[in-house]
Scaffold this active site. Structure first.
Site, mmCIF file in Angstrom:
data_model
loop_
_atom_site.group_PDB
_atom_site.id
_atom_site.type_symbol
_atom_site.label_atom_id
_atom_site.label_comp_id
_atom_site.label_asym_id
_atom_site.label_seq_id
_atom_site.Cartn_x
_atom_site.Cartn_y
_atom_site.Cartn_z
ATOM 1 N N CYS A 288 2.239 -6.437 1.484
ATOM 2 C CA CYS A 288 1.288 -5.786 2.384
ATOM 3 C C CYS A 288 0.433 -6.844 3.092
ATOM 4 O O CYS A 288 -0.182 -7.685 2.434
ATOM 5 C CB CYS A 288 0.392 -4.869 1.552
ATOM 6 S SG CYS A 288 -0.872 -4.029 2.491
ATOM 7 N N ASN A 289 0.406 -6.778 4.409
ATOM 8 C CA ASN A 289 -0.401 -7.747 5.169
ATOM 9 C C ASN A 289 -1.885 -7.588 4.873
ATOM 10 O O ASN A 289 -2.614 -8.572 4.738
ATOM 11 C CB ASN A 289 -0.175 -7.560 6.665
ATOM 12 C CG ASN A 289 1.177 -8.074 7.115
ATOM 13 O OD1 ASN A 289 1.279 -9.148 7.664
ATOM 14 N ND2 ASN A 289 2.222 -7.310 6.865
ATOM 15 N N THR A 290 -2.349 -6.339 4.773
ATOM 16 C CA THR A 290 -3.775 -6.110 4.557
ATOM 17 C C THR A 290 -4.185 -6.623 3.167
ATOM 18 O O THR A 290 -5.229 -7.279 3.018
ATOM 19 C CB THR A 290 -4.107 -4.610 4.696
ATOM 20 O OG1 THR A 290 -3.531 -4.116 5.906
ATOM 21 C CG2 THR A 290 -5.596 -4.381 4.719
ATOM 22 N N GLU B 81 5.330 6.175 10.364
ATOM 23 C CA GLU B 81 5.569 7.087 9.227
ATOM 24 C C GLU B 81 6.121 8.425 9.722
ATOM 25 O O GLU B 81 6.887 9.077 9.032
ATOM 26 C CB GLU B 81 4.282 7.298 8.427
ATOM 27 C CG GLU B 81 3.755 5.988 7.884
ATOM 28 C CD GLU B 81 3.646 5.927 6.377
ATOM 29 O OE1 GLU B 81 3.415 6.973 5.766
ATOM 30 O OE2 GLU B 81 3.807 4.821 5.828
ATOM 31 N N TYR C 88 -4.275 1.067 3.441
ATOM 32 C CA TYR C 88 -5.247 0.018 3.117
ATOM 33 C C TYR C 88 -5.919 -0.501 4.396
ATOM 34 O O TYR C 88 -7.000 -1.063 4.341
ATOM 35 C CB TYR C 88 -4.545 -1.163 2.434
ATOM 36 C CG TYR C 88 -4.176 -0.983 0.978
ATOM 37 C CD1 TYR C 88 -4.267 0.254 0.329
ATOM 38 C CD2 TYR C 88 -3.729 -2.075 0.234
ATOM 39 C CE1 TYR C 88 -3.915 0.385 -1.017
ATOM 40 C CE2 TYR C 88 -3.385 -1.954 -1.109
ATOM 41 C CZ TYR C 88 -3.474 -0.721 -1.724
ATOM 42 O OH TYR C 88 -3.129 -0.603 -3.050
ATOM 43 N N GLY C 89 -5.231 -0.338 5.514
ATOM 44 C CA GLY C 89 -5.684 -0.928 6.782
ATOM 45 C C GLY C 89 -7.151 -0.702 7.116
ATOM 46 O O GLY C 89 -7.857 -1.642 7.478
ATOM 47 N N SER D 235 0.829 -1.204 0.000
ATOM 48 C CA SER D 235 0.000 0.000 0.000
ATOM 49 C C SER D 235 0.870 1.263 0.000
ATOM 50 O O SER D 235 0.400 2.329 -0.366
ATOM 51 C CB SER D 235 -0.890 0.001 1.236
ATOM 52 O OG SER D 235 -0.090 -0.119 2.390
ATOM 53 N N CYS E 166 2.214 -6.525 10.061
ATOM 54 C CA CYS E 166 2.072 -5.284 9.305
ATOM 55 C C CYS E 166 3.466 -4.837 8.868
ATOM 56 O O CYS E 166 4.420 -4.980 9.637
ATOM 57 C CB CYS E 166 1.421 -4.214 10.184
ATOM 58 S SG CYS E 166 1.360 -2.588 9.415
ATOM 59 N N THR E 167 3.532 -4.313 7.662
ATOM 60 C CA THR E 167 4.825 -3.901 7.103
ATOM 61 C C THR E 167 5.589 -2.927 7.995
ATOM 62 O O THR E 167 6.814 -2.903 7.980
ATOM 63 C CB THR E 167 4.594 -3.179 5.763
ATOM 64 O OG1 THR E 167 3.524 -2.244 5.928
ATOM 65 C CG2 THR E 167 4.271 -4.152 4.668
HETATM 66 N N1 DGL Z 1 1.028 -2.145 4.368
HETATM 67 C C1 DGL Z 1 -0.023 -2.227 5.365
HETATM 68 C C2 DGL Z 1 0.011 -3.608 5.999
HETATM 69 O O1 DGL Z 1 1.017 -4.288 6.025
HETATM 70 C C3 DGL Z 1 0.114 -1.143 6.421
HETATM 71 C C4 DGL Z 1 -0.201 0.252 5.916
HETATM 72 C C5 DGL Z 1 -1.641 0.400 5.451
HETATM 73 O O2 DGL Z 1 -2.578 0.424 6.274
HETATM 74 O O3 DGL Z 1 -1.828 0.495 4.244
HETATM 75 O O4 DGL Z 1 -0.997 -4.053 6.490
#
Ligand code: DGL
Length: 269
Positions: A75-77, A154, A44-45, A13, A186-187
């Site tokens: 990305c985990n989400t 961030e 994306y969360g 994301s 989460c990243t």
């Molecule tokens: N990259 C998202 C994750 O690993 C974290 C940042 C987001 O919410 O987009 O879930």
């Protein structure tokens, strides 16, 4: 160009997925990487599964158009909401971060009481619980959404009192359940690991799925005969952002652990 010398596509994301790129570079030093960070639509969360699936499809289309031989969803989400869909949608292999993270956690746990922290979307999806229970049906999983962590990381607030206070509150149910392992789902969370390690009970192991995801990428490429032939010198990666490439350039180094020379801008959707 033979298929094995094609690049590996990695997407996230935003910028956080560079923690996965760092590990792929370590374990697969000859691979060329095209990294797409959807900085125009991050985070994306908090978004719905349908929206995250649509974004993921658009990015996968773009990466396939650029000729990638495999896609790593850093990305985990996006993994939690879109991995099964993407695996049906594209013909190249797709690797996500949830199963590798779950495997690493289950290798580490002795008590089978495991904590998972992630974005609201990742936790609501139940993807980690499913992946952990597929390995050990009797495991107890304590999952907790930590939506304030991404903006804090961030901002670079990795070791501030405010961040510690929030982390203590988030980790309390995990401490109460006496987890012996916590998946950083989460990243962004690996950057908080030094602080989280101090807050968690002594002996609790924090799992960063990046290393395990890179290992799975390596296994997948080997299985399909797609490992890049060795090259002279480091391969030239491409970094692409859907908005604000300058911010990506500045903040990206923190996640990648190395300087980034150039960021291209590509708008999707
Ligand atoms: N990259 C998202 C994750 O690993 C974290 C940042 C987001 O919410 O987009 O879930």
């Amino acid at each position: 160009m033979s298929e094995s010398s094609a690049p590996v596509g990695v997407f996230d994301s935003g910028i956080g997925g560079l923690t996965v790129v760092r590990e792929i570079e370590r374990q697969l030093p000859h691979e060329r990487i095209i990294y797409f960070g959807d900085t125009a639509r991050v985070p994306y969360g908090p978004k719905s599964p349908e929206t995250v699936q649509r974004y993921s499809r658009e990015i996968a289309d773009w990466l396939v158009g650029e000729g990638v031989k495999a896609i790593v969803v850093a990305c985990n989400t996006a993994t939690a909401h879109a991995l099964p869909m993407l695996r049906e949608y594209v013909t190249v292999p797709v690797i996500g971060v949830v199963e590798p993270g779950a495997r690493a956690a289950m290798r580490n746990t002795i008590s089978n009481v495991v904590g998972v922290i992630g974005t609201a979307g990742t936790i609501a999806s139940g993807a980690y619980e499913r992946a952990i229970h597929a390995i050990e049906p009797r495991a107890m999983v304590i999952a907790r959404a930590c939506p304030l962590f991404v903006p804090l990381v961030e901002e670079g607030w990795l070791d501030r009192d405010a961040t510690r206070l929030i982390a203590r509150e988030y980790l309390e149910p995990l401490a109460e359940a006496q987890v012996d392992t916590i998946v950083l789902g989460c990243t962004h969370y690996p950057l908080l690991a030094p602080m989280l390690a101090k807050i968690a009970r002594p002996g609790v192991q924090l799992i960063d799925s990046a290393a395990e995801t890179a290992a799975e990428t390596r296994r997948t490429l080997i299985q399909r005969n797609l490992v890049a032939p060795s090259s002279n010198g480091a391969p030239a990666h491409r970094f692409v952002a859907s908005d604000d490439p300058d911010h990506f350039l500045r903040v990206g180094q923190r996640f990648l652990g190395a300087a980034i020379d150039r960021v291209e801008k590509v708008t999707l959707g």
